[in-house]
Enzyme design. Sequence first.
Site, PDB file in Angstrom:
ATOM      1  N   SER A  32      25.911  51.742  53.726  1.00 46.84           N
ATOM      2  CA  SER A  32      25.498  52.886  52.901  1.00 46.84           C
ATOM      3  C   SER A  32      24.313  53.688  53.420  1.00 46.84           C
ATOM      4  O   SER A  32      23.966  54.708  52.825  1.00 46.84           O
ATOM      5  CB  SER A  32      25.182  52.418  51.482  1.00 46.84           C
ATOM      6  OG  SER A  32      26.364  52.203  50.775  1.00 46.84           O
ATOM      7  N   LYS A  87      16.035  57.389  47.319  1.00 46.89           N
ATOM      8  CA  LYS A  87      17.342  57.130  46.708  1.00 46.89           C
ATOM      9  C   LYS A  87      17.087  56.637  45.292  1.00 46.89           C
ATOM     10  O   LYS A  87      16.160  55.831  45.071  1.00 46.89           O
ATOM     11  CB  LYS A  87      18.086  56.070  47.539  1.00 46.89           C
ATOM     12  CG  LYS A  87      19.484  55.766  47.048  1.00 46.89           C
ATOM     13  CD  LYS A  87      20.215  54.812  47.989  1.00 46.89           C
ATOM     14  CE  LYS A  87      21.631  54.530  47.554  1.00 46.89           C
ATOM     15  NZ  LYS A  87      22.360  53.656  48.492  1.00 46.89           N
ATOM     16  N   SER A 103      26.812  55.065  50.192  1.00 48.58           N
ATOM     17  CA  SER A 103      26.355  55.515  48.902  1.00 48.58           C
ATOM     18  C   SER A 103      25.074  56.361  48.941  1.00 48.58           C
ATOM     19  O   SER A 103      24.762  57.012  47.945  1.00 48.58           O
ATOM     20  CB  SER A 103      26.107  54.307  47.994  1.00 48.58           C
ATOM     21  OG  SER A 103      25.072  53.494  48.508  1.00 48.58           O
TER      22      SER A 103
END
Lengths: 487, 95
Positions: free
Chosen positions: A183, A78, A159
């Site tokens: 997330s 990420k 997210s």
Amino acid sequence: MIDITKLTLAQAKNALLNKKVGAVELTEAFIKQVEKKRSLNAFITETFDKALEQARESEERLNNKQGRFLEGLPIALKDLFCSKGIRTTAGSKMLKDFIPPYESTVSQNLLNAGAVILGKLNMDEFAMGSTNSNSFFGPVINPWRSKKDPSIDLTPGGSSGGSSAAVAARAVLAATGSDTGGSIRQPAAFTGLVGIKPTYGLCSRWGMIAFASSLDQAGPLARTVEDAALMLEAMAGYDAKDSTSLNVSIPPYSKNIKPSVKGLKIGLPEELVKELSDDVKKVFYENINWLKEGGAEIIPIHLKMIHYALPVYYIIAPAEASSNLARYDGVRYGFRAEGDSINNLYENTRREGFGEEVRRRIFIGTYVLSAGYYDAYYLKAQKVRAMMTKKLNESFQEVDLIVTPTTPTAALHIDEKHSNPVTIYLNDIFTVTANLAGLPAISVPSGLNQDGLPLGLQFIGKKLSEQCLFDASSFIESITQFPKFFV
Amino acid sequence: MSLTSADIKKVAHLSRIHLSEEDEKEVLDRLNNIISWIDQLEEVDVSGINIMDLYTDEPTPEREDLVLSGNKIDVLKENAIDMNHDMFTVPKVIG
């Protein structure tokens, strides 16, 4: 000939060890898959040259029988884990050209384990969002399609939306994510993956771009429970550079997995699940029956306080964010907009450099911390959080795990617009509690809804009960056989 | 509680985020939606709750008092927006 991108992380690990496939061959196959799936917009930065260099080193190590724990296995990060020398953006214009001079502890742990990094994954800006539509680099598309209307693009959640889309599309074997209010777990649920948010402090936050420091926690997204366990073993560990890091040894979760719930007491917060849609309710209660048949005792529990978890979260997280994001001022690094005074420079930089949702949360955070409102909002929220945490810890004297659906719905349409932000915030209703209390929680694929889209089942455990979460999830996986849906 | 135009101007100033006249109405509406939703916490009785109870079981970590990093001007320069004489440059601060 097998398509090697269809292997799970554990299978690929064995294939490399048994010389059924080479590390370079494996990396090249995944690079091709990343290229094939570019339309999903899962990657912000691809690092193929570096990945091939790593793969060649891995191949040599494997040939010399010096393979490390994740030697030669292609994964991605990420884009809020700082990568030394590689652009790291947190999905924001503010950091669109930022090249960290250091490596985050979590990504360093993965590099030390021999993992091959294919690139940096798209995300909601500064991890604020549940749909990945708040990224400066554009929204990510879920590889899943609804049976009812396959032409509609769906969100992969957020997210960690780039992470979930990339793993579900088999562009990487697994990915890192971060979870401040759900997330990791919500995108995992939306894309048929396993995602775990470990106990607060299990994975170091050093070098992980901060959103809300008392809630942020790194964890993996993977296609199977075993793969998620392998990833977590490599990512976690004590780090003196993070003052909230837990000094505990990390058990070999993957080796220890027992797909069983026999004898477990599992709490079911009925008031929380009674308002579910019929679709989600049907799959959820089917899961509950499996748990009962597997020998678990389902115990109704009453956690009325959980109803307040979301408003508490939407005070504490923005408050911490407003403080953490104060550093982006256009002076030392990152984006700068011009201004004829220092204040104008700050104000223009932050107006142009941050997206709408990030600005909104900074405003909320600043408001609840400002003179005259601090006691009514921030202090009150912290007190409710303390009450809730106490109540949850008391429940764990009666039960081993708490079970809920991961999300109230399956993946949403990518273009669904909400004029009231609260509508989108309600998506996190089942997930935020674990963050507020620092508890570990996992999402495991639990079935498909009537449109053929995946749903997730969430288990929340007491502190450091990750093994129990993996065992219970593995039991659910043994019934759903979910990984077969990706083949 | 609901925010007024004066409140949002003050919050924008404290946040150091420029708020245009056009932005103001929409930002105010959306923030008021959120604030009225979080106001439900008013109904929770928190008397006798000490927030430090959250943190009692974690000892504070300590380390040796040694200089471990610092003085990395060359590293800072790599991401600097504008530097002069090894210092960050900004618009004139004192008039």
